[in-house]
Design a protein around this motif. Structure first.
Motif, mmCIF file in Angstrom:
data_model
loop_
_atom_site.group_PDB
_atom_site.id
_atom_site.type_symbol
_atom_site.label_atom_id
_atom_site.label_comp_id
_atom_site.label_asym_id
_atom_site.label_seq_id
_atom_site.Cartn_x
_atom_site.Cartn_y
_atom_site.Cartn_z
ATOM 1 N N TRP A 1 0.823 -1.202 0.000
ATOM 2 C CA TRP A 1 0.000 0.000 0.000
ATOM 3 C C TRP A 1 0.859 1.256 0.000
ATOM 4 O O TRP A 1 1.839 1.349 0.734
ATOM 5 N N VAL A 2 0.462 2.229 -0.815
ATOM 6 C CA VAL A 2 1.125 3.529 -0.894
ATOM 7 C C VAL A 2 0.073 4.606 -0.668
ATOM 8 O O VAL A 2 -1.011 4.565 -1.263
ATOM 9 N N HIS A 3 0.386 5.564 0.203
ATOM 10 C CA HIS A 3 -0.550 6.658 0.437
ATOM 11 C C HIS A 3 -0.183 7.844 -0.447
ATOM 12 O O HIS A 3 0.980 8.233 -0.549
ATOM 13 N N VAL A 4 -1.204 8.406 -1.083
ATOM 14 C CA VAL A 4 -1.050 9.551 -1.989
ATOM 15 C C VAL A 4 -1.926 10.690 -1.483
ATOM 16 O O VAL A 4 -3.070 10.463 -1.089
ATOM 17 N N ALA A 5 -1.401 11.895 -1.490
ATOM 18 C CA ALA A 5 -2.213 13.078 -1.193
ATOM 19 C C ALA A 5 -1.767 14.222 -2.090
ATOM 20 O O ALA A 5 -0.577 14.558 -2.118
ATOM 21 N N LEU A 6 -2.692 14.768 -2.841
ATOM 22 C CA LEU A 6 -2.423 15.967 -3.624
ATOM 23 C C LEU A 6 -3.104 17.132 -2.924
ATOM 24 O O LEU A 6 -4.315 17.101 -2.691
ATOM 25 N N ALA B 1 0.518 19.518 6.336
ATOM 26 C CA ALA B 1 1.469 18.416 6.251
ATOM 27 C C ALA B 1 1.255 17.429 7.393
ATOM 28 O O ALA B 1 1.339 16.206 7.196
ATOM 29 N N ALA B 2 0.947 17.940 8.584
ATOM 30 C CA ALA B 2 0.712 17.060 9.729
ATOM 31 C C ALA B 2 -0.532 16.207 9.523
ATOM 32 O O ALA B 2 -0.562 15.017 9.893
ATOM 33 N N GLU B 3 -1.539 16.794 8.919
ATOM 34 C CA GLU B 3 -2.774 16.048 8.664
ATOM 35 C C GLU B 3 -2.536 14.943 7.637
ATOM 36 O O GLU B 3 -3.000 13.809 7.815
ATOM 37 N N ASP C 1 -5.357 4.780 11.416
ATOM 38 C CA ASP C 1 -6.739 4.403 11.138
ATOM 39 C C ASP C 1 -7.628 5.394 11.892
ATOM 40 O O ASP C 1 -7.924 5.222 13.075
ATOM 41 N N THR C 2 -8.034 6.446 11.221
ATOM 42 C CA THR C 2 -8.701 7.564 11.893
ATOM 43 C C THR C 2 -10.172 7.262 12.188
ATOM 44 O O THR C 2 -10.844 6.536 11.444
#
Length: 377
Positions: free
Chosen positions: A156-161, A224-226, A234-235
């Motif tokens: 698994w890779v997490h991506v955020a734009l 960035a922290a978020e 696991d929020t």
């Protein structure tokens, strides 16, 4: 809300700087339609639908809990139709986990999500030739480096734009780490001309197929922290789904005190459910571990079995945790305290709630919307 109204509202909120969560799918409810945990904003539907052709079962082990499967063969397709005609302008963030279980030839590509866009489709896809991720169609674009595909083949890779119009910059985070930011020269803008946002493999014309978990879209620039928290935790989250049924415009609503006391995170001793309706109405509120079966019957269940006047009203919880009865107070409210113990082992558990009510004054039964509390950190 009418779809056109939702589109206009989304654009207005974004343009006036009011941040709104639009989509959040944890995909932790296998066997049922995906719940949008960001539906309180009223911008996107509370439930999505799954469309597939000759595909594998839509659920696979996820980064947390379960995840949505994009299918595993080149002749299949499988995607989540969010029902959201993407419409926004200004700052936004899109984030998700992805994993590719199907080798991607250099002559092909794979779609992660697809929606409309003013400068081409609002889309995230991966190239088999360059082996990178490209997100575009929002008035700008961001590309990962060529190691992206190999990383997703390993896990698994997490991506955020994160498109930050206030500071005129766009960032692409991979596993919580930002790449080199690029300037935003045009205000991000996406309009709804081409239909709703779809997550997953939307046709058999592309060979690759990505599993997706923890998909989010919000009309603000996440910090960035978020992003780091999303990539590692696991929020907790909660939200309504389904529809309430009530006579003569007497609104019935089941919600929580999340806005004032936080989500159902472990250690949150102040978490509670809140039921609203006609003052003096009697209620039965049930909590369950799933929304697949109730007393051996498949869910959702038509509540005409309770009263013919509720025909077409649907029941969504198994009710196997607890049942509470009471009466709405003079303000038309009831509160059920559900303190969440500080026990890491319960992270990932979903609690599904719903109420049936009876008004003596109206001599009518009513039902609330359903509600999910996803316990997390």
């Amino acid at each position: 809300m009418h779809p056109i109204g939702a589109i206009a509202l989304a654009a207005l909120l974004a343009s006036t700087g009011i941040a709104q969560d639009v989509l959040y799918y944890k995909f932790d409810d296998p066997g049922a339609t995906p719940i949008n945990l960001a539906a309180r904003s009223g911008i996107a539907p509370g439930e999505a639908t799954i469309n597939s052709r000759n595909a594998t079962p839509p659920w696979v082990p996820g980064r947390f809990g379960t995840a949505f499967s994009g299918g595993a063969a080149s002749t299949t397709w499988q995607y989540v139709d969010t029902g959201y005609n993407v419409a926004f302008q200004g700052s936004f963030t899109v984030a998700f986990f992805c994993r590719n279980r199907v080798p991607l030839p250099s002559t092909s590509g794979a779609v992660i999500f697809r929606g409309p866009g003013s400068n081409g489709r609002f889309i995230a896809d991966v190239s088999g030739s360059t082996q990178d991720l490209l997100i575009r169609g929002f008035g700008g674009s961001m590309r990962s480096d060529g190691t992206f595909l190999s990383k997703t083949m390993s896990g698994w890779v997490h991506v955020a734009l994160v498109a930050d119009w206030t500071n005129r910059v766009v960032r692409l985070y991979i596993d919580g780490v930002s790449g080199i930011p690029l300037p935003l020269t045009t205000m991000p803008f996406v309009d709804p001309r081409d239909g709703p946002l779809r997550i997953g493999k939307t046709s058999s014309s592309t060979t690759g197929s990505f599993d997706i978990d923890e998909f989010r879209l919000t009309l603000r620039a996440a910090s960035a922290a978020e992003v780091q928290r999303w990539a590692t935790t696991d929020t907790a989250a909660d939200g309504p789904f389904g529809a309430a049924c009530h006579p003569r415009g007497r609104v019935v609503l089941l919600d929580s005190n999340e806005a004032t006391h936080g989500p159902p995170a472990i250690g949150n001793a102040r978490y509670a459910l809140e039921l609203f309706g006609l003052a003096g109405t009697d209620y039965t509120l049930m909590l369950g571990t799933n929304r697949l079966r109730f007393a051996g019957l498949p869910l959702p269940l038509d509540l005409k079995i309770v009263d013919p006047g509720l025909a077409g009203c649907l029941w969504h919880t198994s009710g196997d945790i607890a049942s509470f009865t009471g009466r709405l107070d003079a303000a038309g409210a009831a509160r059920l305290a559900l303190p969440v113990p500080n026990v890491p082992a319960i992270v990932g558990i979903n609690v599904f709630s719903q109420a049936v009510l009876y008004s003596g004054a109206l001599s009518r039964f009513m039902s609330s919307n359903a509600f999910v509390s996803a316990i997390g950190q």
